[in-house]
Write a protein that holds these residues in place. Structure first.
Motif, PDB file in Angstrom:
ATOM      1  N   GLN A 187     -11.794   4.008  -1.242  1.00 41.81           N
ATOM      2  CA  GLN A 187     -11.706   5.359  -0.679  1.00 41.81           C
ATOM      3  C   GLN A 187     -12.734   6.298  -1.293  1.00 41.81           C
ATOM      4  N   ASN A 188     -13.321   5.880  -2.414  1.00 42.75           N
ATOM      5  CA  ASN A 188     -14.337   6.723  -3.036  1.00 42.75           C
ATOM      6  C   ASN A 188     -15.740   6.191  -2.777  1.00 42.75           C
ATOM      7  N   ALA A 189     -15.817   5.044  -2.049  1.00 38.02           N
ATOM      8  CA  ALA A 189     -17.137   4.496  -1.726  1.00 38.02           C
ATOM      9  C   ALA A 189     -17.822   5.499  -0.807  1.00 38.02           C
ATOM     10  N   GLY A 190     -19.126   5.608  -0.895  1.00 38.23           N
ATOM     11  CA  GLY A 190     -19.833   6.608  -0.061  1.00 38.23           C
ATOM     12  C   GLY A 190     -19.661   6.313   1.424  1.00 38.23           C
ATOM     13  N   GLY A 191     -20.012   7.272   2.256  1.00 37.40           N
ATOM     14  CA  GLY A 191     -19.946   7.084   3.709  1.00 37.40           C
ATOM     15  C   GLY A 191     -18.527   7.223   4.208  1.00 37.40           C
ATOM     16  N   PHE A 192     -18.373   7.057   5.505  1.00 36.40           N
ATOM     17  CA  PHE A 192     -17.066   7.255   6.109  1.00 36.40           C
ATOM     18  C   PHE A 192     -16.331   5.917   6.200  1.00 36.40           C
ATOM     19  N   VAL A 193     -15.141   5.845   5.584  1.00 36.58           N
ATOM     20  CA  VAL A 193     -14.402   4.588   5.550  1.00 36.58           C
ATOM     21  C   VAL A 193     -13.041   4.791   6.204  1.00 36.58           C
ATOM     22  N   THR A 194     -12.634   3.866   7.054  1.00 33.99           N
ATOM     23  CA  THR A 194     -11.234   3.889   7.505  1.00 33.99           C
ATOM     24  C   THR A 194     -10.542   2.694   6.875  1.00 33.99           C
ATOM     25  N   LEU A 195      -9.266   2.893   6.552  1.00 34.23           N
ATOM     26  CA  LEU A 195      -8.544   1.878   5.793  1.00 34.23           C
ATOM     27  C   LEU A 195      -7.602   1.107   6.694  1.00 34.23           C
ATOM     28  N   ALA A 196      -7.864  -0.193   6.790  1.00 36.34           N
ATOM     29  CA  ALA A 196      -6.970  -1.072   7.544  1.00 36.34           C
ATOM     30  C   ALA A 196      -5.948  -1.631   6.566  1.00 36.34           C
ATOM     31  N   GLU A 197      -4.858  -2.171   7.106  1.00 39.09           N
ATOM     32  CA  GLU A 197      -3.724  -2.580   6.283  1.00 39.09           C
ATOM     33  C   GLU A 197      -4.130  -3.489   5.115  1.00 39.09           C
ATOM     34  N   ASP A 198      -5.088  -4.381   5.337  1.00 38.65           N
ATOM     35  CA  ASP A 198      -5.472  -5.332   4.277  1.00 38.65           C
ATOM     36  C   ASP A 198      -6.212  -4.656   3.118  1.00 38.65           C
ATOM     37  N   ASP A 199      -6.685  -3.432   3.323  1.00 42.37           N
ATOM     38  CA  ASP A 199      -7.453  -2.746   2.276  1.00 42.37           C
ATOM     39  C   ASP A 199      -6.599  -2.308   1.083  1.00 42.37           C
ATOM     40  N   ALA A 200      -5.303  -2.587   1.127  1.00 44.92           N
ATOM     41  CA  ALA A 200      -4.472  -2.299  -0.060  1.00 44.92           C
ATOM     42  C   ALA A 200      -4.769  -3.306  -1.176  1.00 44.92           C
ATOM     43  N   TYR A 201      -5.441  -4.400  -0.829  1.00 40.58           N
ATOM     44  CA  TYR A 201      -5.727  -5.447  -1.821  1.00 40.58           C
ATOM     45  C   TYR A 201      -7.214  -5.723  -1.876  1.00 40.58           C
ATOM     46  N   PRO A 202      -7.763  -6.105  -3.045  1.00 41.26           N
ATOM     47  CA  PRO A 202      -7.087  -6.217  -4.336  1.00 41.26           C
ATOM     48  C   PRO A 202      -6.500  -4.866  -4.764  1.00 41.26           C
ATOM     49  N   ALA A 203      -5.313  -4.941  -5.405  1.00 42.41           N
ATOM     50  CA  ALA A 203      -4.545  -3.729  -5.667  1.00 42.41           C
ATOM     51  C   ALA A 203      -5.201  -2.822  -6.705  1.00 42.41           C
ATOM     52  N   MET A 204      -5.460  -1.595  -6.308  1.00 42.04           N
ATOM     53  CA  MET A 204      -5.922  -0.540  -7.224  1.00 42.04           C
ATOM     54  C   MET A 204      -5.515   0.806  -6.602  1.00 42.04           C
ATOM     55  N   PRO A 205      -4.185   0.969  -6.409  1.00 37.69           N
ATOM     56  CA  PRO A 205      -3.742   2.179  -5.706  1.00 37.69           C
ATOM     57  C   PRO A 205      -3.828   3.419  -6.576  1.00 37.69           C
ATOM     58  N   GLU A 206      -3.499   4.560  -5.961  1.00 33.77           N
ATOM     59  CA  GLU A 206      -3.368   5.838  -6.687  1.00 33.77           C
ATOM     60  C   GLU A 206      -2.441   5.593  -7.880  1.00 33.77           C
ATOM     61  N   ASP A 207      -2.864   6.016  -9.059  1.00 29.22           N
ATOM     62  CA  ASP A 207      -2.065   5.737 -10.258  1.00 29.22           C
ATOM     63  C   ASP A 207      -0.704   6.443 -10.167  1.00 29.22           C
ATOM     64  N   GLY A 208       0.341   5.773 -10.576  1.00 31.43           N
ATOM     65  CA  GLY A 208       1.687   6.360 -10.532  1.00 31.43           C
ATOM     66  C   GLY A 208       2.307   6.218  -9.147  1.00 31.43           C
ATOM     67  N   TYR A 209       2.168   7.245  -8.334  1.00 32.97           N
ATOM     68  CA  TYR A 209       2.790   7.282  -6.998  1.00 32.97           C
ATOM     69  C   TYR A 209       2.404   6.059  -6.137  1.00 32.97           C
ATOM     70  N   GLY A 210       1.107   5.747  -6.086  1.00 33.99           N
ATOM     71  CA  GLY A 210       0.640   4.648  -5.244  1.00 33.99           C
ATOM     72  C   GLY A 210       1.137   3.294  -5.722  1.00 33.99           C
ATOM     73  N   TRP A 211       1.172   3.116  -7.053  1.00 34.58           N
ATOM     74  CA  TRP A 211       1.676   1.833  -7.593  1.00 34.58           C
ATOM     75  C   TRP A 211       3.146   1.664  -7.243  1.00 34.58           C
ATOM     76  N   GLU A 212       3.910   2.745  -7.321  1.00 28.29           N
ATOM     77  CA  GLU A 212       5.343   2.651  -6.987  1.00 28.29           C
ATOM     78  C   GLU A 212       5.506   2.244  -5.526  1.00 28.29           C
ATOM     79  N   LYS A 213       4.709   2.856  -4.651  1.00 27.39           N
ATOM     80  CA  LYS A 213       4.824   2.541  -3.223  1.00 27.39           C
ATOM     81  C   LYS A 213       4.438   1.078  -2.967  1.00 27.39           C
ATOM     82  N   LEU A 214       3.362   0.640  -3.614  1.00 26.14           N
ATOM     83  CA  LEU A 214       2.902  -0.736  -3.371  1.00 26.14           C
ATOM     84  C   LEU A 214       3.927  -1.745  -3.884  1.00 26.14           C
ATOM     85  N   PHE A 215       4.459  -1.476  -5.069  1.00 24.02           N
ATOM     86  CA  PHE A 215       5.478  -2.374  -5.633  1.00 24.02           C
ATOM     87  C   PHE A 215       6.714  -2.399  -4.726  1.00 24.02           C
ATOM     88  N   SER A 216       7.147  -1.222  -4.270  1.00 30.63           N
ATOM     89  CA  SER A 216       8.340  -1.153  -3.427  1.00 30.63           C
ATOM     90  C   SER A 216       8.112  -1.845  -2.083  1.00 30.63           C
TER      91      SER A 216
END
Ligand code: NAD
Length: 323
Positions: free
Chosen positions: A125-154
């Protein structure tokens, strides 16, 4: 009569979901930790209970005799809140854990989990240019620290409860949902509500300036709440077994959000950019192809229309001095 539990239904999206399910003629039980007078919407024809769903006994009682569970309960807020309250955000894992367990024991037919675009790998999400995120882009896992990790684990716990125990779990990832009857001040509000409030304050006080966190170029897929609720019900009752993006296809920057609000309010503001404020990732934009493919529709409320409704409601609350 079908019976549904909405966990976190005293909150923003849960309140709108309760309205939607009641319209379908379903018996709705709403559970939330907040005192009743703080719920954004409360319906006399629903069963309203105040309960802390971090505790297993509360989840057992809430899941008794229900056919569908919608888990929208989480300790969360906008970027400022989640960046400064990582442990609190992660404690929401207790809610989902005990609710899953209780739903299984009470033979609940469907279990919906509200996930988030914050599960996506932040580097993408911080890579340059315009990016849209498809479902598989959750992996390899590096979500938003705290909130995102909880959501991914759940999410994963929901998936494994289905695979291992047969509980019919369904998961949707929301992205910047906005609309009336939600947080608009106090620190838990998200960008659209915060911007509405700031524009209203500028208009009402005559100080025609607005503070913007970051340089305003951050982009998001803003989703109007009624579209979100329709998607929640559709996903919950679908055969979509993997997490799916539930999000508007259109993308706007924070600066464009302010442009739209200036038009709605009929003013022009001096923009003061606060570059060291919490601002999240550069682009959190959801790919909605799967939603189109599996549900046959995607959110279509124009940002300008949804913002006008949100602005109207927040303006009325502001004038009442409540919230
Ligand atoms: P919200 O804060 O308005 O609603 C969440 C509700 O959960 C609150 O009313 C809160 O009191 C309740 N809650 C918290 N802890 C609880 C507990 N221990 N027991 C019972 N209730 C508890 O937030 P929302 O915007 O309506 O979000 C609903 C769900 O959607 C959340 O899971 C959130 O993470 C997810 N989500 C929302 C957005 C968005 O843009 N609003 C985006 C992505 C994901």
């Amino acid at each position: 009569m079908k019976r549904a539990l909405i966990a976190g239904g005293g909150g923003f999206i849960g309140g709108h979901l309760a309205a939607g399910l009641l319209r379908e003629g379903i018996h709705v039980r709403v559970a939330d930790v907040k005192p009743l007078e703080q719920w954004y919407q409360r319906f006399a024809d629903a069963e309203n209970i105040v309960a802390d769903l971090k505790h297993p006994e509360a989840c057992q009682a809430a899941c008794r005799d229900v056919d569908e569970v919608y888990n929208l309960a989480a300790d969360m807020g906008g970027m400022g809140f989640i960046e400064n309250n990582k442990a609190l955000c992660m404690l929401s894992v207790l809610i989902n854990t005990h609710l899953l367990q209780a739903a299984l024991e009470h033979h609940v037919g469907r279990y919906f989990f509200a996930s988030s675009a914050c599960v996506y790998n932040v580097n993408k999400q911080n890579a340059g240019g315009f990016v849209t995120l498809a479902e598989d882009d959750a992996y390899p896992a590096m979500p938003e620290d705290g909130y995102g990790w909880e959501k991914l684990f759940s999410e994963r716990m929901c998936l494994h409860f289905r695979e291992d125990f047969g509980l019919q779990t369904r998961i949707a990832r929301f992205n910047n949902v906005y609309g009336p009857y939600g947080a608009w001040r106090g620190g838990r509000e998200r960008a659209p509500a915060a911007m509405c409030r700031k524009v209203i304050e500028a208009k009402e006080t005559g100080k025609h300036a607005i503070e913007i966190w970051g340089d305003g170029s951050q982009t998001r897929s803003f989703t109007y709440v009624t579209d979100c609720v329709r998607g929640v019900i559709d996903v919950a009752r679908s055969e979509i077994l993997e997490p799916i993006n539930l999000s508007a296809p259109s993308v706007a920057s924070i600066n464009e959000l302010v442009d739209a609000l200036e038009q709605i309010a009929g003013i022009k503001l001096e923009r003061q950019y606060k570059l060291d404020a919490p601002q999240g990732v550069q682009g959190m934009n959801s790919d909605t192809s799967k939603m189109r493919q599996y549900l046959g529709w995607e959110p279509s409320t124009p940002l300008r229309d949804g913002l006008a409704e949100t602005y109207r409601w927040i303006h009325a609350e502001y004038l009442k001095g409540s919230g």
